[in-house]
Every structure is written in C-alpha cells, then in structure tokens.
Design a protein around this motif. Sequence first.
Motif, PDB file in Angstrom:
ATOM      1  N   GLU A  13       4.213 -40.997 -12.776  1.00  0.00           N
ATOM      2  CA  GLU A  13       5.182 -41.955 -12.260  1.00  0.00           C
ATOM      3  C   GLU A  13       4.962 -42.088 -10.759  1.00  0.00           C
ATOM      4  OE1 GLU A  13       9.042 -40.794 -15.022  1.00  0.00           O
ATOM      5  OE2 GLU A  13       8.842 -39.916 -13.035  1.00  0.00           O
ATOM      6  N   THR A  47       6.893 -41.317  -4.044  1.00  0.00           N
ATOM      7  CA  THR A  47       6.689 -40.048  -4.741  1.00  0.00           C
ATOM      8  C   THR A  47       5.758 -40.261  -5.923  1.00  0.00           C
ATOM      9  OG1 THR A  47       8.932 -39.384  -4.163  1.00  0.00           O
ATOM     10  CG2 THR A  47       7.857 -38.132  -5.893  1.00  0.00           C
ATOM     11  N   ASN A  69       4.747 -38.475  -9.210  1.00  0.00           N
ATOM     12  CA  ASN A  69       5.454 -37.474  -9.997  1.00  0.00           C
ATOM     13  C   ASN A  69       4.822 -37.351 -11.376  1.00  0.00           C
ATOM     14  OD1 ASN A  69       7.618 -35.698 -10.517  1.00  0.00           O
ATOM     15  ND2 ASN A  69       8.752 -37.314 -11.558  1.00  0.00           N
ATOM     16  N   ASP A  70       4.831 -36.114 -11.904  1.00  0.00           N
ATOM     17  CA  ASP A  70       4.510 -35.867 -13.301  1.00  0.00           C
ATOM     18  C   ASP A  70       5.831 -35.614 -14.000  1.00  0.00           C
ATOM     19  OD1 ASP A  70       3.716 -35.044 -15.779  1.00  0.00           O
ATOM     20  OD2 ASP A  70       2.600 -33.285 -15.099  1.00  0.00           O
ATOM     21  N   ASN A  71       6.116 -36.410 -15.000  1.00  0.00           N
ATOM     22  CA  ASN A  71       7.392 -36.303 -15.698  1.00  0.00           C
ATOM     23  C   ASN A  71       7.557 -34.939 -16.365  1.00  0.00           C
ATOM     24  OD1 ASN A  71       9.808 -37.539 -16.189  1.00  0.00           O
ATOM     25  ND2 ASN A  71       9.124 -38.615 -18.003  1.00  0.00           N
ATOM     26  N   GLY A  97       6.740 -32.067 -12.511  1.00  0.00           N
ATOM     27  CA  GLY A  97       7.307 -32.294 -11.186  1.00  0.00           C
ATOM     28  C   GLY A  97       6.386 -33.083 -10.284  1.00  0.00           C
ATOM     29  N   PRO A  98       6.777 -33.199  -9.006  1.00  0.00           N
ATOM     30  CA  PRO A  98       6.028 -34.073  -8.092  1.00  0.00           C
ATOM     31  C   PRO A  98       4.662 -33.514  -7.689  1.00  0.00           C
ATOM     32  CG  PRO A  98       7.919 -33.091  -6.979  1.00  0.00           C
ATOM     33  CD  PRO A  98       7.992 -32.664  -8.407  1.00  0.00           C
ATOM     34  N   VAL A 150       4.971 -36.150  -2.181  1.00  0.00           N
ATOM     35  CA  VAL A 150       6.057 -36.976  -1.651  1.00  0.00           C
ATOM     36  C   VAL A 150       5.570 -37.483  -0.304  1.00  0.00           C
ATOM     37  CG1 VAL A 150       8.450 -37.048  -0.902  1.00  0.00           C
ATOM     38  CG2 VAL A 150       7.808 -35.608  -2.846  1.00  0.00           C
TER      39      VAL A 150
END
Length: 180
Positions: free
Chosen positions: A70, A79, A81-83, A86-87, A90
């Motif tokens: 994402e 950001t 991000n991996d759903n 986590g990120p 950032v």
Amino acid sequence: MSRRARRQRRHQEPPEINITAFLNLMVVLIPFLLLTAAFNQLTILDLYLPTQGAPQQEEDKQQQKRPELEVILRHDTLTINDNNSGPFAVLPLTEQGNYDLPAMQATLKEIKANHTDMTQISLLSEPDIIYDRIVQVMDAVRTAKTEQAGRSYRIELFPDIALGGAPALAGSTKPPAAKK
C-alpha cells in the motif's frame, strides 16, 4: 404576366447546382480533420477496487508471505506499507512541499527485486489530496527510470493499481482536516 409567360416558366428546367466549390472545400477539410484527429489520444489506466471481506482460498493463505503493498498518501507524509507486517518507509514531504517520489521509487525497486512476480499495489489517499499529486504517485508507482551501462531504461514496478481511502490515524476519531 400573361398566360404564355406562365406556361413557359413552368416548362423551364431548374438551373444546375454548381457544387465544385463545395467539393474543393471537402478535399481540403477531410485530410485536415483526419490528421488532427490522430493526435487526440487518451491514456487509460486499468484500476482495481480493493476487495473487503472476500473469502480467501487456500492459495491466498499460502501467499501470505508476499507483502500486500500500500502507498498511503497523507497531507504531510507518504507511507509505503505492507498490510501484513507494517510500514517499509515513511517519507516526509520535501522542502518544496511535494512527495519524495525518488525515495519512494527506490524503496519500491528494492521490494520489486525481492518479489519480481508482484504487480499489484493499493494507493490509499486522504480525502482532500490534490488530484495531480495522486496522478504523480500513480505514475511513479507504475514505472521507474534506471541506468545500466550508461543507458537509461524504464522498468515496470507495480502496474496494477487499486485506489482507496487512507485508513484513519491511530487515536483519531475523524479524518484530518484538509490544508488550504
């Protein structure tokens, strides 16, 4: 007018219409219109809506190791991000107030190097993000410029883009107000 003049007038043939000038105009106009129409091309991107609550099959459960990427566009950060975990990164805005697209592409290139078969990414934005910024991020997510042996190439990153709304920030009960 006499009857004789009226009778002669009835039997006269209608005058011929000279369409030469009209045909000359068409001969010039048609090629001109065809040439200008060739330059009106539209670019269309296939976008996918993210699915919520869709039942997962066994294959999907096995592929949980793959990241669900994402890119979240907020007014002050970008950001990646991996759903699932986590990120990845950032990225704050640059000094000019724009998103740091080169840093985003560098992070996405690293992810793509580890997962070469991935093509999907979700682009999630807050409600009042400027449309031009969304398009810039979409273009940067699809392809990136790279150099090898002194030559510049465009490589494919994540061409299958799904659009959606950004999740609310932790501790926030309502979406943040837009900057004006």
